[in-house]
Each structure stands twice: as structure tokens, then as C-alpha cells.
Write a protein that holds these residues in place. Structure first.
Motif, short mmCIF file in Angstrom:
data_model
loop_
_atom_site.label_atom_id
_atom_site.label_comp_id
_atom_site.label_asym_id
_atom_site.label_seq_id
_atom_site.Cartn_x
_atom_site.Cartn_y
_atom_site.Cartn_z
N ALA A 120 0.97 -28.00 69.13
CA ALA A 120 -0.13 -27.11 69.51
C ALA A 120 -0.29 -25.96 68.52
O ALA A 120 -1.41 -25.53 68.24
N THR A 121 0.83 -25.46 67.99
CA THR A 121 0.75 -24.36 67.03
C THR A 121 0.05 -24.79 65.75
O THR A 121 -0.82 -24.08 65.23
N THR A 124 -3.62 -25.23 66.51
CA THR A 124 -4.32 -23.96 66.63
C THR A 124 -4.55 -23.32 65.26
O THR A 124 -5.61 -22.74 65.01
N GLY A 127 -7.44 -25.00 63.75
CA GLY A 127 -8.67 -24.58 64.42
C GLY A 127 -9.11 -23.19 64.03
O GLY A 127 -10.30 -22.93 63.81
N VAL A 128 -8.16 -22.26 63.89
CA VAL A 128 -8.49 -20.88 63.55
C VAL A 128 -8.89 -20.75 62.09
O VAL A 128 -9.91 -20.12 61.76
N GLY A 229 -6.59 -29.75 66.39
CA GLY A 229 -7.24 -28.69 65.63
C GLY A 229 -8.75 -28.82 65.61
O GLY A 229 -9.47 -27.82 65.66
N SER A 232 -9.95 -27.61 68.90
CA SER A 232 -9.90 -26.15 68.90
C SER A 232 -10.97 -25.56 68.00
O SER A 232 -11.60 -24.55 68.33
N ILE A 236 -13.68 -22.65 68.92
CA ILE A 236 -13.58 -21.36 68.23
C ILE A 236 -14.80 -21.09 67.36
O ILE A 236 -15.33 -19.98 67.34
N ILE A 283 -8.94 -17.32 71.03
CA ILE A 283 -7.84 -18.03 70.36
C ILE A 283 -6.66 -18.21 71.32
O ILE A 283 -6.02 -19.27 71.34
N SER A 286 -7.52 -20.94 73.72
CA SER A 286 -7.50 -22.22 73.01
C SER A 286 -6.07 -22.69 72.80
O SER A 286 -5.76 -23.88 72.98
N TYR A 287 -5.20 -21.78 72.42
CA TYR A 287 -3.78 -22.12 72.22
C TYR A 287 -3.14 -22.58 73.52
O TYR A 287 -2.41 -23.58 73.55
N LEU A 290 -4.24 -26.07 74.39
CA LEU A 290 -3.57 -27.10 73.61
C LEU A 290 -2.13 -27.31 74.08
O LEU A 290 -1.61 -28.43 74.05
#
Length: 352
Positions: A120-121, A124, A127-128, A229, A232, A236, A283, A286-287, A290
Motif C-alpha cells: 500500500a505504501t 500510495t 499515486g501521489v 497506485g 489511488s 488523487i 492522501i 487514499s492510503y 489501500l
């Protein structure tokens, strides 16, 4: 001199008072929310049409054996007493024993959660790093072909089922092209080579300096992380575009341009700066999504994370594991919301 020191102390106390009050309010809110979460999960565990005693002793057990296990589990006590026992155990990190492997659920969660955290990290971050610039550019060039592409990308990310994208990704990039690793976290040849320190293979292999394991782990995680991602990114980028359009239409942006400021300063120094607080919430949510919503991705890619753990436990009527995983996921949401609230005071001067 003494007067000056007293004045400084009063100023320090005055500056710390709002922060202390905010922390106490946040802790109180978290405690109440956590208590409600524990109560809901406890009630769900009791109203589910699953007999935990039969799941342990089996359907062919004698009545005396059934009654003994029934009392051992505390099911003969009043419901309120059962909840207090459950609350006490959870506060001490005890979610009971798993019916599948007879191990403590807390140990199982500690074993599988790092896999989900790693996945998930990375998702994310993708995605960011891609979603925020895409949303900003789409808002600045509203109506252009870049804006149209960004909106289509977001629409596809929302509309396309992630399990279908996962299957197509495995078929194309693993089965046909061979660019990525297959299901699982590592090939069998790389299993148990690197000692587990954090539970996240990319970090553990980097610490150990074993770049062969790192490359193999990266080849396995990159496809599911990219899919998450992309999901996400769709959320985002859409929210970033919406926030930026609202700011770019404000009067202070027109004033900044009239004063001769460069477009870069106007966009990133003024408009984007004012949406940072809103993006923090986006964010963080979203995190959290996920972390708890990657069940289908974990199942498709045979990823041994908490999502697949809860699903397997649910299908096997292992309610201790299901409730333990649910509490952990709920705690993640609460902590991330608390973290985003505290960051408000850093990025938003009005909250200080």
C-alpha cells in the motif's frame, strides 16, 4: 529579570495551551471512536450465524465436550461481561487464538500486515507522485488535451474493476512479456535468504545488502503496486484538479497575476499552497483505503497480506482472526485521520 522570565514562561504556556488542548481532544475522540469500533466488532462476532464452539470441536463432539468449550470461551456469561473481557484482552493486544493454525491472532497479524503495508505504501507513493502533478496541470490547462487525458485516466481508474486489471496485467506483463515476477512476494529460490527485520522484503533486503533478493522482490511487487497506485492516482488527480480549479478562480490569483508574479509562483506558491490541507485528507484516506481495500489485489497476486488473511479467515469461520483484522484496519483509519488532523496545524495557519 524575574519579570522577564515570568513573561517568557507565560508566553510559552500560552503557545503550548492550544496544542495541548488539541492533543487531549484528539485522544478523547480516538478513545471514544475506538471503543465504538470494538463494540461493533464484538456484536458482529456474536450475531454472525457461526458457532465458534462447533468450529473448534467439530460437529461430532459430545455434548459434554461442547459444554466445556462453551464455558472455556466464556459464552455462558452475560453479554456485557463478555464484552468487558473482550475489551480487556484487546487492550492488552490479545485477539484470541486462530482456529485455523492454533496460533495467537496478534502474531498472525504482525506477520501478514507488513506485506500489506509495503504494498500500500508503494502504491500510495505512485499515486501521489503522479496524481498530484497530473491534477495540477489538468486544472491549469483546463479544457486542453492534457485535461481531457487526465479526466479519462481518472474515469477509467474509477470504472475498471481492479481484479480485471490485475488479471490482464498478469496475462500481459508476466505471462506474455515476462517483464515482472509472478504471484507471491518472492520466487521460491529467494525464500528465507534475507533475515526478517521489518517484515517488508524491499527494506530487509536493502538493509542486508542482498540486491538479488531486492530485484526479485521488486519484480513481484511492482505490478500490484502499480495497479493500486493507478487506483489511488485516479482519486488523487481528480480531487487535486477540483481543488485547484476552485483556487485558480479566486480573486487573489487574479491579483497576483496583475502584480506581475510568474505563473510558477502563482500556481505553486499561492494556489497549490492553499490546497495542501485538503490534499492531506485525500492522501490519508487514499492510503487507508489501500491498506484495507486491497483484498482483491492480494488474492489475485497471492500476496500474503492482511486482506487475504481476513478473507481466508472469514471463509473458514475463524471469527477471532476476522475480528482481530477488522480492529486493526479500523485502528489504521483512526490513526491516519488523527495524523491528518495534527498536520492541519502545521500547514494551515488558521488552525494554530
Amino acid at each position: 529579570m524575574a519579570l522577564t522570565e515570568n513573561t517568557r514562561e507565560r508566553r510559552v504556556r500560552a503557545s503550548l495551551a492550544p496544542w495541548l488542548k488539541a492533543v487531549l481532544v484528539a485522544l478523547g475522540s480516538v478513545s471514544i471512536t475506538m471503543l465504538g469500533l470494538l463494540f461493533v466488532t464484538f456484536v458482529i462476532g456474536r450475531v454472525m450465524p457461526i458457532d465458534p464452539v462447533l468450529a473448534i470441536v467439530g460437529e461430532r463432539a459430545s455434548q459434554s465436550t461442547y459444554d466445556a468449550v462453551y464455558e472455556q470461551l466464556g459464552l455462558d456469561k452475560p453479554l456485557l461481561v463478555q464484552f468487558l473481557y473482550y475489551l480487556w484482552d484487546v487492550l492488552h493486544g490479545d485477539f484470541g487464538m486462530s482456529l485455523l493454525n492454533a496460533r495467537p491472532v496478534s502474531e498472525d497479524i504482525a506477520r501478514v500486515f507488513p506485506a500489506t503495508l509495503e504494498l500500500a505504501t508503494l502504491g500510495t507513493l505512485i499515486g501521489v507522485l503522479l496524481g498530484v502533478p497530473l491534477g495540477v496541470i489538468a486544472a491549469v490547462r483546463r479544457g486542453s488535451w492534457i485535461d481531457q487525458i487526465a479526466r479519462v485516466v481518472a474515469l477509467v481508474g474509477y470504472s475498471m474493476p481492479i481484479f480485471w486489471l490485475g488479471l490482464m496485467g498478469l496475462l500481459v506483463f508476466y505471462g506474455v512479456l515476462g517483464w515482472v515476477g509472478g504471484p507471491g512476494r518472492l520466487d521460491i529460490f529467494y525464500q528465507d535468504i534475507v533475515p526478517s527485520r521489518t517484515g517488508m522484503i524491499l527494506i530487509d533486503s536493502a538493509i542486508a545488502g542482498d540486491w538479488g533478493v531486492f530485484r526479485n522482490a521488486f519484480s513481484h511487487i511492482i505490478l500490484p503496486a502499480t495497479l493500486l497506485g493507478y487506483y489511488s492516482l485516479a482519486y488523487i488527480s481528480r480531487m487535486t484538479r477540483s481543488f485547484m480549479l476552485e483556487q485558480l478562480s479566486a480573486e487573489y490569483i487574479t491579483t497576483a497575476r496583475v502584480k506581475g508574479m510568474s505563473e510558477r509562483q502563482v500556481i505553486w506558491g499561492h494556489a497549490f499552497r492553499n490546497i495542501r490541507v485538503q490534499l492531506i485528507t485525500v492522501i490519508a484516506l487514499s492510503y487507508a483505503n489501500l491498506l484495507e481495500g486491497s483484498v482483491l489485489t492480494e488474492i489475485i497476486f497471492s500476496w500474503p497480506g492482511i486482506g487475504s488473511y481476513i478473507t481466508t479467515a472469514l471463509l473458514s469461520a475463524d471469527m477471532n482472526a476476522v475480528l482481530g483484522g477488522t480492529v486493526v484496519v479500523g485502528l489504521i483509519f483512526i490513526c491516519l485521520n488523527l495524523f491528518s488532523d495534527l498536520l492541519y496545524r502545521v500547514f494551515d495557519p488558521r488552525a494554530k
